[in-house]
Design a protein around this motif. Structure first.
Motif, PDB file in Angstrom:
ATOM      1  N   PRO A   1       0.808  -1.229   0.000  1.00 20.16           N
ATOM      2  CA  PRO A   1       0.000   0.000   0.000  1.00 20.16           C
ATOM      3  C   PRO A   1       0.837   1.274   0.000  1.00 20.16           C
ATOM      4  N   ARG A   2       2.108   1.169   0.368  1.00 19.88           N
ATOM      5  CA  ARG A   2       2.993   2.340   0.390  1.00 19.88           C
ATOM      6  C   ARG A   2       3.700   2.558  -0.945  1.00 19.88           C
ATOM      7  N   THR A   3       3.466   1.692  -1.908  1.00 24.54           N
ATOM      8  CA  THR A   3       4.165   1.759  -3.189  1.00 24.54           C
ATOM      9  C   THR A   3       3.784   3.014  -3.968  1.00 24.54           C
TER      10      THR A   3
ATOM     11  N   ASN B   1      18.174   3.179  -3.287  1.00 23.34           N
ATOM     12  CA  ASN B   1      17.299   2.063  -2.973  1.00 23.34           C
ATOM     13  C   ASN B   1      16.094   2.024  -3.904  1.00 23.34           C
ATOM     14  N   CYS B   2      15.522   3.170  -4.199  1.00 18.57           N
ATOM     15  CA  CYS B   2      14.339   3.264  -5.075  1.00 18.57           C
ATOM     16  C   CYS B   2      14.683   3.801  -6.456  1.00 18.57           C
ATOM     17  N   LEU B   3      15.973   3.991  -6.738  1.00 16.96           N
ATOM     18  CA  LEU B   3      16.441   4.428  -8.053  1.00 16.96           C
ATOM     19  C   LEU B   3      15.738   5.700  -8.532  1.00 16.96           C
ATOM     20  N   LEU B   4      15.556   6.637  -7.585  1.00 13.44           N
ATOM     21  CA  LEU B   4      14.991   7.966  -7.838  1.00 13.44           C
ATOM     22  C   LEU B   4      13.505   7.955  -8.194  1.00 13.44           C
ATOM     23  N   ILE B   5      12.857   6.819  -8.094  1.00 13.81           N
ATOM     24  CA  ILE B   5      11.433   6.754  -8.447  1.00 13.81           C
ATOM     25  C   ILE B   5      10.610   7.699  -7.581  1.00 13.81           C
ATOM     26  N   ARG B   6      10.982   7.827  -6.314  1.00 10.27           N
ATOM     27  CA  ARG B   6      10.207   8.674  -5.405  1.00 10.27           C
ATOM     28  C   ARG B   6      10.632  10.137  -5.452  1.00 10.27           C
ATOM     29  N   GLU B   7      11.657  10.441  -6.234  1.00  3.87           N
ATOM     30  CA  GLU B   7      12.176  11.801  -6.238  1.00  3.87           C
ATOM     31  C   GLU B   7      11.717  12.619  -7.435  1.00  3.87           C
ATOM     32  N   ILE B   8      11.152  11.980  -8.455  1.00  2.00           N
ATOM     33  CA  ILE B   8      10.718  12.698  -9.653  1.00  2.00           C
ATOM     34  C   ILE B   8       9.264  12.327  -9.951  1.00  2.00           C
ATOM     35  N   PRO B   9       8.554  13.142 -10.732  1.00  2.00           N
ATOM     36  CA  PRO B   9       7.177  12.795 -11.100  1.00  2.00           C
ATOM     37  C   PRO B   9       7.142  11.439 -11.804  1.00  2.00           C
TER      38      PRO B   9
ATOM     39  N   ASN C   1       9.555  -3.102  -3.999  1.00  2.00           N
ATOM     40  CA  ASN C   1       8.175  -2.869  -4.437  1.00  2.00           C
ATOM     41  C   ASN C   1       8.083  -1.668  -5.374  1.00  2.00           C
ATOM     42  N   ASP C   2       8.859  -0.613  -5.108  1.00  2.00           N
ATOM     43  CA  ASP C   2       8.847   0.544  -6.002  1.00  2.00           C
ATOM     44  C   ASP C   2       9.471   0.207  -7.355  1.00  2.00           C
ATOM     45  N   LEU C   3      10.501  -0.629  -7.351  1.00  2.00           N
ATOM     46  CA  LEU C   3      11.180  -0.965  -8.602  1.00  2.00           C
ATOM     47  C   LEU C   3      10.296  -1.768  -9.543  1.00  2.00           C
ATOM     48  N   LEU C   4       9.270  -2.356  -9.017  1.00  2.00           N
ATOM     49  CA  LEU C   4       8.351  -3.142  -9.836  1.00  2.00           C
ATOM     50  C   LEU C   4       7.412  -2.260 -10.666  1.00  2.00           C
ATOM     51  N   THR C   5       7.165  -1.036 -10.204  1.00  2.00           N
ATOM     52  CA  THR C   5       6.121  -0.201 -10.810  1.00  2.00           C
ATOM     53  C   THR C   5       6.385   0.202 -12.263  1.00  2.00           C
ATOM     54  N   PRO C   6       7.621   0.547 -12.660  1.00  2.00           N
ATOM     55  CA  PRO C   6       7.812   0.875 -14.089  1.00  2.00           C
ATOM     56  C   PRO C   6       7.462  -0.285 -15.008  1.00  2.00           C
ATOM     57  N   PHE C   7       7.792  -1.514 -14.585  1.00  2.00           N
ATOM     58  CA  PHE C   7       7.471  -2.676 -15.408  1.00  2.00           C
ATOM     59  C   PHE C   7       5.960  -2.869 -15.503  1.00  2.00           C
TER      60      PHE C   7
ATOM     61  N   PRO D   1       3.237   6.231  -3.298  1.00  2.00           N
ATOM     62  CA  PRO D   1       1.976   6.698  -2.701  1.00  2.00           C
ATOM     63  C   PRO D   1       1.324   7.856  -3.435  1.00  2.00           C
ATOM     64  N   ASP D   2       2.090   8.610  -4.211  1.00  2.00           N
ATOM     65  CA  ASP D   2       1.515   9.759  -4.915  1.00  2.00           C
ATOM     66  C   ASP D   2       0.718   9.360  -6.160  1.00  2.00           C
ATOM     67  N   VAL D   3       0.807   8.095  -6.568  1.00  2.00           N
ATOM     68  CA  VAL D   3       0.104   7.632  -7.762  1.00  2.00           C
ATOM     69  C   VAL D   3      -1.036   6.712  -7.332  1.00  2.00           C
ATOM     70  N   THR D   4      -2.251   7.201  -7.423  1.00  2.00           N
ATOM     71  CA  THR D   4      -3.405   6.464  -6.900  1.00  2.00           C
ATOM     72  C   THR D   4      -3.654   5.169  -7.655  1.00  2.00           C
ATOM     73  N   PHE D   5      -3.213   5.085  -8.907  1.00  2.00           N
ATOM     74  CA  PHE D   5      -3.447   3.882  -9.701  1.00  2.00           C
ATOM     75  C   PHE D   5      -2.916   2.643  -8.998  1.00  2.00           C
ATOM     76  N   PHE D   6      -1.796   2.789  -8.286  1.00  2.00           N
ATOM     77  CA  PHE D   6      -1.176   1.627  -7.647  1.00  2.00           C
ATOM     78  C   PHE D   6      -1.933   1.171  -6.395  1.00  2.00           C
ATOM     79  N   GLN D   7      -2.963   1.909  -6.009  1.00  2.00           N
ATOM     80  CA  GLN D   7      -3.797   1.487  -4.881  1.00  2.00           C
ATOM     81  C   GLN D   7      -4.974   0.622  -5.326  1.00  2.00           C
ATOM     82  N   HIS D   8      -5.129   0.429  -6.622  1.00  2.00           N
ATOM     83  CA  HIS D   8      -6.215  -0.421  -7.117  1.00  2.00           C
ATOM     84  C   HIS D   8      -6.046  -1.830  -6.556  1.00  2.00           C
ATOM     85  N   PRO D   9      -7.130  -2.451  -6.087  1.00  2.00           N
ATOM     86  CA  PRO D   9      -7.021  -3.787  -5.469  1.00  2.00           C
ATOM     87  C   PRO D   9      -6.319  -4.818  -6.343  1.00  2.00           C
ATOM     88  N   GLN D  10      -6.589  -4.815  -7.645  1.00  2.00           N
ATOM     89  CA  GLN D  10      -5.940  -5.783  -8.526  1.00  2.00           C
ATOM     90  C   GLN D  10      -4.443  -5.521  -8.625  1.00  2.00           C
ATOM     91  N   ILE D  11      -4.062  -4.243  -8.695  1.00  2.00           N
ATOM     92  CA  ILE D  11      -2.636  -3.898  -8.744  1.00  2.00           C
ATOM     93  C   ILE D  11      -1.952  -4.301  -7.448  1.00  2.00           C
TER      94      ILE D  11
END
Length: 440
Positions: free
Chosen positions: A212-214, A347-355, A248-254, A216-226
């Motif tokens: 649920p913390r993945t 650790n998150c490869l800048l995913i949390r630092e840029i839009p 968990n964050d590194l999975l999101t671009p894929f 957090p600024d992108v609501t799409f990742f809170q979808h139950p199926q995701i």
């Protein structure tokens, strides 16, 4: 810093002037951007793009038209010549404050154009992908400068070695690997807790907390199926090495890239209900295998105590000291440890630092770097940090901590990201042949 200081006022033409030397270096790097290639990568200069997330559509023709309309109009802008040899001999002691790059006309040129038209780039991608056997080195060179969104799924599979270069084998391999994923889910996930070790149970609990913390600024990742897909993929990823927070964050671009093959339009409009169970299974499988391939070259970044990341943080501190000693000295005098902010970056490869709409573009470069990525991450992070070099020198400890935890990147577009990558490439090119510059 005044806007007129970098262009060519009185005395700025002297070769001994630090501002002139840095300006000349930027012009020389700009000359590289005309189409000359370098081992493993090609610098890019894309124009500033809209802030809205890209339109991930699987339709080739419509995406190609949109891509050409949005970016092809920049053909020929910002071209400048330079002596590449001179730029490579520039010493770090001659570099002025990094944030001044945004005020230099040549810095703007780095992002405004000066390469082949995007229609030509798309043709190169198309030609390369249509070969009976893709030449991966050529695909890496093209991809370093950014991959057209509708081509990303296919290109990423190839760059990671998940899909074979040989076109005749590709479909069969993907089918087999997707079946293997289903077997892994059955073996490691769809089992009762009574068949799990205490360590596996604790790992699943941590994953359940982290999903649920993945991003957090992108609501799409809170979808139950995701959320379910995230949990399932992470639970079976490298069972022997376990799970570390941040993966968990590194999975999101894929997820976003492989979902784009099945869902049209902007990510904010996607409906998971349109996907069949088989679609979801195939997407999860592609994400699982690509994430595993991606992390194969940096396993010690995501094991106990994460020694690989600690090494990168140390090297970042050293590099910043060599490039811009006043900033490094100020950070040290204020008592701020690089681990306090850079650990999360690596650790998150800048995913949390840029839009998030810029993340997949950044990952084009990551995947094009291949095995050399950990080394280049240090330069990207140095370029990212020194974007705010002038401001950092004015902040005390508490102000720096707050600033670095909430960097002003919310309104960043492709222009700012390309500047970060261009500076990183320039410094890497300058220093890689002089390792003594970075030696203790």
């Amino acid at each position: 810093m005044s806007g007129g200081g970098g262009a060519g006022g009185g005395g700025s033409g002297s070769p001994n002037n630090t501002e002139w030397r840095f300006n000349q270096t930027l012009r020389n790097v700009q000359g590289m951007l005309k189409g000359r290639s370098f081992p493993g990568k090609v610098l890019l200069t894309r124009r500033s793009e809209p802030l809205s997330p890209p339109d991930y559509s699987p339709r080739f023709e419509s995406d190609r038209d949109e891509y050409e309309q949005n970016e092809g109009s920049q053909e020929g802008k910002g071209q400048a010549s330079g002596n590449t040899t001179d730029s490579m001999s520039a010493k770090k002691s001659n570099l002025p404050s990094t944030s001044s790059t945004n005020s230099l006309p040549d810095a703007q040129g780095l992002v405004s154009g000066a390469r082949a038209t995007d229609s030509a780039r798309i043709a190169k991608f198309t030609n390369e992908l249509s070969r009976p056997a893709v030449i991966l080195d050529k695909l890496r060179e093209l991809s370093w400068s950014g991959v057209p969104p509708y081509m990303r799924p296919k290109v990423w599979r190839l760059l990671l070695g998940y899909a074979p270069p040989n076109a005749d084998r590709r479909e069969g391999v993907l089918t087999r690997k997707r079946l293997e994923y289903v077997e892994c889910v059955s073996q490691y996930y769809d089992i009762p807790d009574s068949e799990r070790s205490d360590e596996e149970i604790n790992m699943l609990r941590q994953i359940a907390v982290d999903c649920p913390r993945t991003v957090p600024d992108v609501t799409f990742f809170q979808h139950p199926q995701i959320q379910k897909s995230l949990e399932r993929i992470l639970a079976i990823r490298h069972p022997a090495s376990g799970y570390v927070q941040g993966i968990n964050d590194l999975l999101t671009p894929f997820l976003v890239v492989f979902l784009s093959e099945h869902l049209e339009g902007n990510m904010d409009t996607w409906s998971m209900e349109k996907l069949s169970p088989q679609d979801i299974s195939n997407i999860e499988a592609d994400c699982y295998w690509c994430l595993s391939k991606f992390l194969d070259g940096m396993q010690d970044h995501y094991t106990f105590a994460q020694p690989g990341i600690q090494r990168l943080v140390f090297r970042l501190k050293e590099l910043v000291h060599r490039i811009e000693e006043p900033v490094s000295k100020h950070i040290e005098e204020q008592g701020l440890d690089f681990l306090q902010f850079a650990f999360r970056w690596f650790n998150c490869l800048l995913i949390r630092e840029i839009p998030f709409h810029l993340v997949t573009r950044l990952w084009d470069t990551y995947l094009a770097e291949g095995d050399y990525l950990p080394d280049f991450l240090v330069y990207i992070s140095a370029s990212f940090l020194l974007t705010w070099s002038d401001k950092l020198k004015k902040l005390d400890f508490q102000e720096m901590v707050m600033f670095l935890q909430h960097l002003p990147t919310r309104n960043w577009a492709h222009h700012e990201l390309e500047m970060v990558l261009s500076r990183a490439y320039m410094w890497h090119t300058m220093f890689k042949s002089s390792p003594s510059h970075l030696a203790n």
